[in-house]
Scaffold this motif. Structure first.
Motif, PDB file in Angstrom:
ATOM      1  N   CYS A  19       0.884  -1.356   0.188  1.00 17.66           N
ATOM      2  CA  CYS A  19       0.068  -0.046  -0.137  1.00 17.66           C
ATOM      3  C   CYS A  19       0.992   1.313  -0.063  1.00 17.66           C
ATOM      4  O   CYS A  19       0.745   2.144  -0.540  1.00 17.66           O
ATOM      5  N   ALA A  20       1.931   1.216   0.742  1.00 21.00           N
ATOM      6  CA  ALA A  20       2.978   2.464   0.951  1.00 21.00           C
ATOM      7  C   ALA A  20       3.461   2.584  -0.365  1.00 21.00           C
ATOM      8  O   ALA A  20       3.478   3.508  -1.082  1.00 21.00           O
ATOM      9  N   ALA A  21       4.050   1.599  -0.870  1.00 21.93           N
ATOM     10  CA  ALA A  21       4.651   1.601  -2.449  1.00 21.93           C
ATOM     11  C   ALA A  21       3.794   2.061  -3.258  1.00 21.93           C
ATOM     12  O   ALA A  21       4.000   2.956  -4.324  1.00 21.93           O
ATOM     13  N   ARG A  22       2.364   1.693  -3.356  1.00 21.78           N
ATOM     14  CA  ARG A  22       1.566   2.239  -4.463  1.00 21.78           C
ATOM     15  C   ARG A  22       1.165   3.524  -4.435  1.00 21.78           C
ATOM     16  O   ARG A  22       1.124   4.040  -5.226  1.00 21.78           O
ATOM     17  N   HIS A  23       0.914   4.231  -3.308  1.00 24.02           N
ATOM     18  CA  HIS A  23       0.864   5.587  -3.037  1.00 24.02           C
ATOM     19  C   HIS A  23       2.043   6.313  -3.346  1.00 24.02           C
ATOM     20  O   HIS A  23       1.975   7.252  -3.796  1.00 24.02           O
ATOM     21  N   ILE A  24       3.286   6.018  -3.207  1.00 22.77           N
ATOM     22  CA  ILE A  24       4.473   6.473  -3.443  1.00 22.77           C
ATOM     23  C   ILE A  24       4.501   6.749  -4.921  1.00 22.77           C
ATOM     24  O   ILE A  24       4.682   7.748  -5.437  1.00 22.77           O
ATOM     25  N   LEU A  25       4.283   5.435  -5.633  1.00 20.17           N
ATOM     26  CA  LEU A  25       4.459   5.530  -6.886  1.00 20.17           C
ATOM     27  C   LEU A  25       3.467   6.317  -7.710  1.00 20.17           C
ATOM     28  O   LEU A  25       3.661   6.647  -8.920  1.00 20.17           O
ATOM     29  N   SER A  26       2.084   6.767  -7.070  1.00 17.09           N
ATOM     30  CA  SER A  26       1.313   7.415  -7.609  1.00 17.09           C
ATOM     31  C   SER A  26       1.598   8.822  -7.427  1.00 17.09           C
ATOM     32  O   SER A  26       0.741   9.625  -7.991  1.00 17.09           O
ATOM     33  N   ARG A  27       2.764   9.202  -6.758  1.00 16.17           N
ATOM     34  CA  ARG A  27       2.959  10.686  -6.654  1.00 16.17           C
ATOM     35  C   ARG A  27       4.328  10.991  -7.358  1.00 16.17           C
ATOM     36  O   ARG A  27       5.359  11.390  -6.560  1.00 16.17           O
TER      37      ARG A  27
END
Ligand code: FAD
Length: 433
Positions: A19-27
């Motif tokens: 979940c952390a990686a997903r949101h970092i990648l989307s920014r």
């Protein structure tokens, strides 16, 4: 002036780390791609079933506490990350393999895998204050990791997300005389299936989620189960083969078990379903101003950050929560702190707020080892994170269905998983067939 984008290290590729990686990648305009360290060879963490117990091929302790026949205790309609539904064809309560498949799908759909370093254990995370001429000191993080060939590396990051889970280090309470027990001692961490216990007498210590579920599995496989706990007597129907008893207080010299009510019994197996310890061997608690005990990590501002180091985030540390939605809120809040769309109060104010919250809980009678249990407070908590950081709050239907299922679980622990639900809107669900 051109600035380098902040680099985030994520420890663990379970649900929280993904979940952390997903949101970092989307920014991508605000953060460099993350580096996700994962000590096993798979994503999924807890959900990655491993029939082995003890250690793996690298001599490391097995991480997952999953057992073979586990079905989820939350329906997929509330368990999901709010922006990534499960397959609509599936029933509401899923075998663990489906959750593992779901997490693999989440990982693939957000193209996270290229950013994961598998078979790589984080051994040390250390804050280092960097001072550039004329500027205030800035904390960076030295992360030391080691891959499967033993190659050690230290890299610098601007922030670390601790997503290493807290269901791996078995908590075994002190039972005087335990060394006298002549049968088999086991923690639920190392329980995989019921058949080997058929025909045996098993005392299960603890009647929370795992204790209850495992007792039911054991009884169905023909074990005689004594469910020993300190809660008020459970009034819902338990399947034949399970009897309740008070807590185990000691094992006597002849190996028999002494219960709180003075009764004495014999057993082939003592199974500890007594939960897990918080364990962060890669952190130096004192250096971070933290106290890490078996059941408590404190102080953590918003149950995430040590006030003195608000670029270190613990994701998913609270207990009795709706895990994936909770992680999703915490991660978005943490990223808003890092990109400065949320301004944190001063260190003193954060420390004071944490102290005040803990104090209030203790005044309500919450015992120290239960301070990280969120339960009913979780909804207001997630709401506050969303409001403060400006992301969409959890739809109210998550709470209402979660609470309905908790109620069902309390009354029908054996059968609640037969029900199927469907979300109709953000506020409504219905029971189907
Ligand atoms: P984990 O899944 O534990 O992942 C942590 C990851 O970090 C692992 O992959 C681990 O290998 C890695 N790691 C740890 N230390 C290091 C290190 N030093 N370096 C590198 N990598 C590291 N939740 C539900 O929503 N529904 C359920 O029905 C449900 N049932 C459960 C049943 C059981 C038996 C258990 C134990 C838990 C259950 N949960 C359930 C809770 C579940 O733990 C959470 O849903 C969630 O999967 C936790 O994710 P996590 O990422 O925080 O931790």
């Amino acid at each position: 002036m051109w600035m380098m984008l902040p680099r985030v290290a994520v420890v663990g590729a379970g649900a929280a780390g993904l979940c952390a990686a997903r949101h970092i990648l989307s920014r991508r305009n605000s953060f460099a791609p993350p580096v996700v360290f994962e000590l096993t060879e798979n994503v999924g963490g807890t959900w990655c079933y491993d029939e082995r117990v003890g250690t793996n091929d690298n001599g490391r302790p097995i991480h997952s506490s999953m057992y073979r026949d586990l079905r989820t205790n939350l329906p997929k309609e509330v368990m999901m990350f709010p922006d990534f539904p499960f397959d609509p064809q599936l029933s509401s309560f899923l075998p663990h393999q489906e959750v593992q498949r779901y997490l693999e799908g989440y990982c693939q759909s957000h193209d996270i895998r290229p950013h994961i370093r598998f078979n790589t254990v984080v051994e040390n995370v250390k804050p280092v204050v960097v001072t550039t001429d004329g500027e205030e000191g800035r904390t960076t993080w030295e992360v030391t990791s080691s891959d499967s060939s033993g190659c050690q590396k230290t890299e610098t990051f601007d922030s670390v997300f601790v997503c290493s889970g807290h269901y791996s280090d078995p908590h075994i309470p002190d039972v005087p005389g335990i060394e006298n027990f002549k049968g088999k001692l086991l923690h639920s961490h190392s329980y995989r299936c019921a058949e080997p216990f058929s025909g045996q007498s098993v005392v299960v210590l603890g009647a929370k989620a795992s204790g209850l579920d495992i007792s039911i599995e054991l009884a169905k496989a023909g074990a005689q189960v004594t469910l020993s706990h300190s809660r008020p007597r459970l009034t819902f129907p338990l399947p034949p083969g399970i009897q309740q008893s008070s807590s185990v207080v000691a094992v006597e010299e002849d190996g028999s078990i002494l219960f709180q009510d003075g009764s004495v019994g014999a057993a082939d197996v003592l199974m500890f379903c007594t939960g897990y310890n918080f364990s962060y061997p890669f952190l130096d608690a004192a250096q971070l101003g933290l106290e890490i005990q078996d059941h408590l990590v404190s102080p953590l501002y918003r149950f995430m950050m040590p006030p003195a180091f608000p670029t270190l985030f613990f994701i998913g540390i609270c207990k009795i929560i709706c895990p994936f939605p909770n992680f999703n809120c915490q991660v978005q809040f943490a990223l808003a702190v890092l990109d400065r769309s949320v301004t944190l109060p001063s260190l003193a104010q954060m420390e004071e707020e944490v102290q005040r919250e803990l104090q209030e809980k203790m005044e309500r009678g919450v015992q120290q080892h239960h301070l990280l249990i969120m339960d009913r407070d979780q909804w207001e908590y997630c709401q506050t994170l969303a409001r403060t950081a400006g992301f969409p709050p959890l739809p109210p239907v998550v709470r209402s269905l979660y609470e309905e299922v908790w109620q069902q679980r309390r009354v029908h622990p054996e059968n609640y998983r037969r029900l199927n639900y469907r979300l109709i809107s953000d506020t409504q669900w219905e029971l189907i067939d």
